[in-house]
Design a protein around this motif. Structure first.
Motif, mmCIF file in Angstrom:
data_model
loop_
_atom_site.group_PDB
_atom_site.id
_atom_site.type_symbol
_atom_site.label_atom_id
_atom_site.label_comp_id
_atom_site.label_asym_id
_atom_site.label_seq_id
_atom_site.Cartn_x
_atom_site.Cartn_y
_atom_site.Cartn_z
ATOM 1 N N LEU A 1 -2.698 11.951 19.836
ATOM 2 C CA LEU A 1 -3.545 13.059 19.351
ATOM 3 C C LEU A 1 -4.965 12.562 19.102
ATOM 4 C CD1 LEU A 1 -1.497 15.004 16.633
ATOM 5 C CD2 LEU A 1 -2.013 15.682 18.956
ATOM 6 N N THR B 1 6.296 -0.773 2.362
ATOM 7 C CA THR B 1 6.582 -2.173 2.691
ATOM 8 C C THR B 1 6.237 -3.050 1.487
ATOM 9 O OG1 THR B 1 6.151 -1.757 5.013
ATOM 10 C CG2 THR B 1 6.006 -4.050 4.303
ATOM 11 N N ALA C 1 2.178 2.933 10.526
ATOM 12 C CA ALA C 1 0.706 3.022 10.628
ATOM 13 C C ALA C 1 0.272 4.098 11.610
ATOM 14 C CB ALA C 1 0.100 1.662 11.006
ATOM 15 N N MET D 1 0.924 5.096 0.595
ATOM 16 C CA MET D 1 0.307 6.323 1.083
ATOM 17 C C MET D 1 1.384 7.381 1.382
ATOM 18 S SD MET D 1 -1.917 6.824 4.551
ATOM 19 C CE MET D 1 -3.283 5.793 4.135
ATOM 20 N N THR D 2 2.378 6.989 2.163
ATOM 21 C CA THR D 2 3.380 7.947 2.652
ATOM 22 C C THR D 2 4.245 8.502 1.512
ATOM 23 O OG1 THR D 2 3.469 6.660 4.684
ATOM 24 C CG2 THR D 2 5.262 8.215 4.321
ATOM 25 N N LEU E 1 9.776 -0.222 15.433
ATOM 26 C CA LEU E 1 8.980 0.197 14.254
ATOM 27 C C LEU E 1 7.496 0.335 14.587
ATOM 28 C CD1 LEU E 1 7.261 -1.171 11.487
ATOM 29 C CD2 LEU E 1 8.534 0.945 11.369
ATOM 30 N N GLY F 1 4.003 12.392 5.803
ATOM 31 C CA GLY F 1 3.984 11.182 6.624
ATOM 32 C C GLY F 1 2.769 11.233 7.537
ATOM 33 N N SER F 2 2.957 11.801 8.733
ATOM 34 C CA SER F 2 1.816 11.951 9.652
ATOM 35 C C SER F 2 0.727 12.810 9.007
ATOM 36 C CB SER F 2 2.273 12.614 10.955
ATOM 37 O OG SER F 2 3.294 11.853 11.552
ATOM 38 N N GLU G 1 2.829 9.477 18.785
ATOM 39 C CA GLU G 1 2.345 10.851 19.037
ATOM 40 C C GLU G 1 0.997 11.054 18.348
ATOM 41 O OE1 GLU G 1 5.507 10.137 17.978
ATOM 42 O OE2 GLU G 1 6.379 10.419 19.970
ATOM 43 N N THR H 1 2.349 7.289 14.103
ATOM 44 C CA THR H 1 3.293 7.276 15.238
ATOM 45 C C THR H 1 2.537 7.298 16.577
ATOM 46 O OG1 THR H 1 3.387 9.681 15.352
ATOM 47 C CG2 THR H 1 4.985 8.617 13.886
ATOM 48 N N MET I 1 0.840 -1.196 0.000
ATOM 49 C CA MET I 1 0.000 0.000 0.000
ATOM 50 C C MET I 1 0.877 1.249 0.000
ATOM 51 S SD MET I 1 -1.217 2.630 2.041
ATOM 52 C CE MET I 1 -0.903 2.188 3.726
ATOM 53 N N PHE J 1 8.877 4.676 1.949
ATOM 54 C CA PHE J 1 8.660 3.754 3.088
ATOM 55 C C PHE J 1 7.647 2.665 2.752
ATOM 56 C CE2 PHE J 1 9.753 7.562 5.905
ATOM 57 C CZ PHE J 1 10.980 7.062 6.293
HETATM 58 C C1 FAD Z 1 9.569 0.184 8.118
HETATM 59 C C2 FAD Z 1 8.456 1.087 7.688
HETATM 60 C C3 FAD Z 1 7.421 0.577 6.929
HETATM 61 C C4 FAD Z 1 6.391 1.409 6.465
HETATM 62 N N1 FAD Z 1 5.438 0.911 5.623
HETATM 63 C C5 FAD Z 1 4.576 1.759 5.004
HETATM 64 C C6 FAD Z 1 3.719 1.305 3.970
HETATM 65 O O1 FAD Z 1 3.687 0.125 3.629
HETATM 66 N N2 FAD Z 1 2.923 2.216 3.338
HETATM 67 C C7 FAD Z 1 2.918 3.536 3.682
HETATM 68 O O2 FAD Z 1 2.183 4.313 3.068
HETATM 69 N N3 FAD Z 1 3.720 3.996 4.682
HETATM 70 C C8 FAD Z 1 4.545 3.150 5.337
HETATM 71 N N4 FAD Z 1 5.401 3.613 6.336
HETATM 72 C C9 FAD Z 1 5.367 5.029 6.682
HETATM 73 C C10 FAD Z 1 4.875 5.316 8.092
HETATM 74 O O3 FAD Z 1 3.488 5.155 8.164
HETATM 75 C C11 FAD Z 1 5.344 6.744 8.426
HETATM 76 O O4 FAD Z 1 6.744 6.655 8.625
HETATM 77 C C12 FAD Z 1 4.662 7.314 9.647
HETATM 78 O O5 FAD Z 1 3.315 7.555 9.394
HETATM 79 C C13 FAD Z 1 5.335 8.614 10.107
HETATM 80 O O6 FAD Z 1 5.561 9.501 9.055
HETATM 81 P P1 FAD Z 1 7.035 10.146 8.873
HETATM 82 O O7 FAD Z 1 8.005 9.033 8.912
HETATM 83 O O8 FAD Z 1 7.012 11.001 7.672
HETATM 84 O O9 FAD Z 1 7.254 11.016 10.169
HETATM 85 P P2 FAD Z 1 6.768 12.530 10.416
HETATM 86 O O10 FAD Z 1 5.329 12.654 10.126
HETATM 87 O O11 FAD Z 1 7.718 13.444 9.747
HETATM 88 O O12 FAD Z 1 6.979 12.630 11.996
HETATM 89 C C14 FAD Z 1 8.232 12.917 12.602
HETATM 90 C C15 FAD Z 1 7.990 13.115 14.097
HETATM 91 O O13 FAD Z 1 7.096 14.220 14.309
HETATM 92 C C16 FAD Z 1 5.985 13.781 15.075
HETATM 93 N N5 FAD Z 1 4.778 14.484 14.642
HETATM 94 C C17 FAD Z 1 4.330 14.679 13.387
HETATM 95 N N6 FAD Z 1 3.182 15.355 13.383
HETATM 96 C C18 FAD Z 1 2.879 15.584 14.689
HETATM 97 C C19 FAD Z 1 1.811 16.234 15.365
HETATM 98 N N7 FAD Z 1 0.783 16.794 14.705
HETATM 99 N N8 FAD Z 1 1.847 16.291 16.720
HETATM 100 C C20 FAD Z 1 2.863 15.706 17.422
HETATM 101 N N9 FAD Z 1 3.895 15.085 16.840
HETATM 102 C C21 FAD Z 1 3.904 15.016 15.490
HETATM 103 C C22 FAD Z 1 5.881 12.292 14.788
HETATM 104 O O14 FAD Z 1 5.129 11.621 15.797
HETATM 105 C C23 FAD Z 1 7.337 11.890 14.753
HETATM 106 O O15 FAD Z 1 7.821 11.739 16.056
HETATM 107 C C24 FAD Z 1 6.385 2.779 6.835
HETATM 108 C C25 FAD Z 1 7.417 3.283 7.646
HETATM 109 C C26 FAD Z 1 8.438 2.469 8.053
HETATM 110 C C27 FAD Z 1 9.562 3.063 8.875
#
Ligand code: FAD
Length: 383
Positions: free
Chosen positions: A367, A156, A359, A123-124, A354, A129-130, A363, A361, A121, A154
């Motif tokens: 929220l 999978t 899916a 999405m990211t 992880l 990300g978030s 944090e 974080t 899937m 990212f």
């Molecule tokens: C091994 C692995 C497999 C994955 N598999 C998939 C996949 O199959 N498909 C897919 O689409 N995605 C996948 N992901 C992505 C994963 O869902 C994202 O990494 C995750 O949602 C966080 O996004 P980011 O890494 O961009 O972090 P960011 O959103 O940049 O966050 C960085 C930090 O800021 C914090 N933060 C962000 N916004 C807020 C807020 N509003 N309030 C407080 N804190 C906040 C976060 O909690 C985190 O600590 C995967 C990630 C990994 C590492």
């Protein structure tokens, strides 16, 4: 946990499979970052790849509780395989099964349920990300196709997948997002950089690149702009089953460290005699049991159509942080040996981390919980 006879049988079948097929190569796959496609075919033979998919499309027609049982059993032996399995069976297959049209389900689900095809899937994105609604990948309709442009990261199963359920922006409004079914052979699709990770190393993660990628218009799921609904419908089962993997990792860590504490001797007695070691053992067990109870409670809510974002988020954050803590305690119980690759507990800790990120974080889970519990204070507040 009190399971029915069928659920006990499912757990035993998957546990036996995991011990026989996954355990022997788990450490090597982790070290070499290697993915074993054959294992996926075997998961298909067991009927696990389409665990929640109706039988008419090649699935097993089971529910969230069953899927969570499977995740725990796989997670306890090889969390990487469990993660790739989750991306396939929940993020891609379950989503398609719930949201896809009859034609889409008939076309794709049988291959995905048998293991002929691996799913993922997308999405990211690098900048989203978030803040997933901030995604930039665009889909423009041109005649009979949508042209997709952008990069997902990212993902999978990115480098091994044959099929991806992908989200792309179809307009400038925040929620103007479409869900597209993308085959790896589509013109303009390619796999980008492979990512090297701390844990879950045998589950391949990579970028997906779309350069005027031609997706037939029949591969739009539902109507344009319905993606938020698709995501929401899938979220609860995704988060509950990911909690299942966390519980599996924790179980492996506590089983290993409990046994070790009866065998390792210092000061002429097993280290399990020391009360500070006993505290870690007792904490590990009680936190694991609490997490498991919460997880299966949530799975039951999902099965009874009573699932909520609140409960799924609570379950996911609790289980994820519990797994990391239990794995860290296990390292502590093993002392210096726990810090080496001679023993599997350091892998458990790397894999567990992880769960606090993927899916959504921890944090973001908090929220969601706070937003729900405090909505009476100010429902207009934009978190
Ligand atoms: C091994 C692995 C497999 C994955 N598999 C998939 C996949 O199959 N498909 C897919 O689409 N995605 C996948 N992901 C992505 C994963 O869902 C994202 O990494 C995750 O949602 C966080 O996004 P980011 O890494 O961009 O972090 P960011 O959103 O940049 O966050 C960085 C930090 O800021 C914090 N933060 C962000 N916004 C807020 C807020 N509003 N309030 C407080 N804190 C906040 C976060 O909690 C985190 O600590 C995967 C990630 C990994 C590492």
């Amino acid at each position: 946990m009190i399971f029915s006879q069928e659920q006990e049988m499912l757990a035993k079948t998957v546990r036996d499979f995991a011990e026989k097929e996954l355990a022997p190569g788990a450490a090597t796959r982790d070290e070499k970052e290697s993915f074993d496609r054959e294992l996926f075919v075997k998961l298909g033979e067991l009927g696990l790849l389409g665990i929640t998919v109706p039988e008419q499309y090649g699935g097993s027609g089971l529910n969230a509780t069953a899927a969570t049982i499977v995740m725990e059993e796989l997670g306890a032996v090889c969390a990487s395989t469990a993660l790739s399995y989750l991306a396939h069976s929940m993020l891609a297959v379950h989503n398609l099964s719930v949201n896809g049209s009859e034609d889409q389900k008939k076309k794709y689900l049988p291959k995905l349920c048998s293991g002929e095809w691996i799913g993922g899937m997308g999405m990211t994105e690098p900048g989203a990300g978030s803040d997933l609604l901030g995604m930039k990948t665009k889909a423009e309709k041109k005649g009979n196709v949508y042209l997709l442009n952008g990069t997902k990261t990212f993902i999978t199963n990115g480098s091994v997948g044959d099929f991806f359920l992908c989200y792309a922006r179809i307009g400038s409004e925040k929620k103007a997002i479409g869900t597209f079914l993308v085959e790896k052979s589509f013109k303009g699709f390619s796999v980008g950089k492979k990512l090297h990770k701390l844990g879950m190393r045998a589950s391949p993660t990579s970028e997906l690149v779309f350069e005027n990628c031609e997706v037939p218009k029949e591969n739009l799921v539902g109507r344009e702009g319905e993606s938020v609904g698709h995501m929401m419908r899938n979220l609860n089962i995704e988060r509950v089953t990911i909690a299942g993997i966390s519980n599996g990792i924790a179980r492996a860590a506590l089983d290993f460290s409990n046994k070790y504490s009866t065998q390792r001797r210092q000061f002429e007695r097993p280290i399990g005699h020391f009360q500070m070691v006993q505290k870690m053992i007792a904490d590990n067990f009680s936190h694991y049991m609490a997490s498991r109870a919460l997880t299966f409670h949530c799975a039951k809510l999902v099965d009874d159509q009573k699932g909520s974002n609140l409960m799924a988020a609570a379950c996911k954050v609790f289980a994820a942080e519990m797994a990391t803590k239990v794995a860290l305690n296990a390292i502590q119980i093993l002392g210096g040996y726990g810090y080496t690759k001679e023993y599997p507990v350091e892998r458990f800790m790397r894999d567990a981390k992880l769960m606090e990120i993927g899916a959504g974080t921890s944090e973001v889970m908090r929220l969601i919980i706070a937003r729900d519990l405090l909505k009476e204070i100010d429902s207009s507040y934009d978190w």
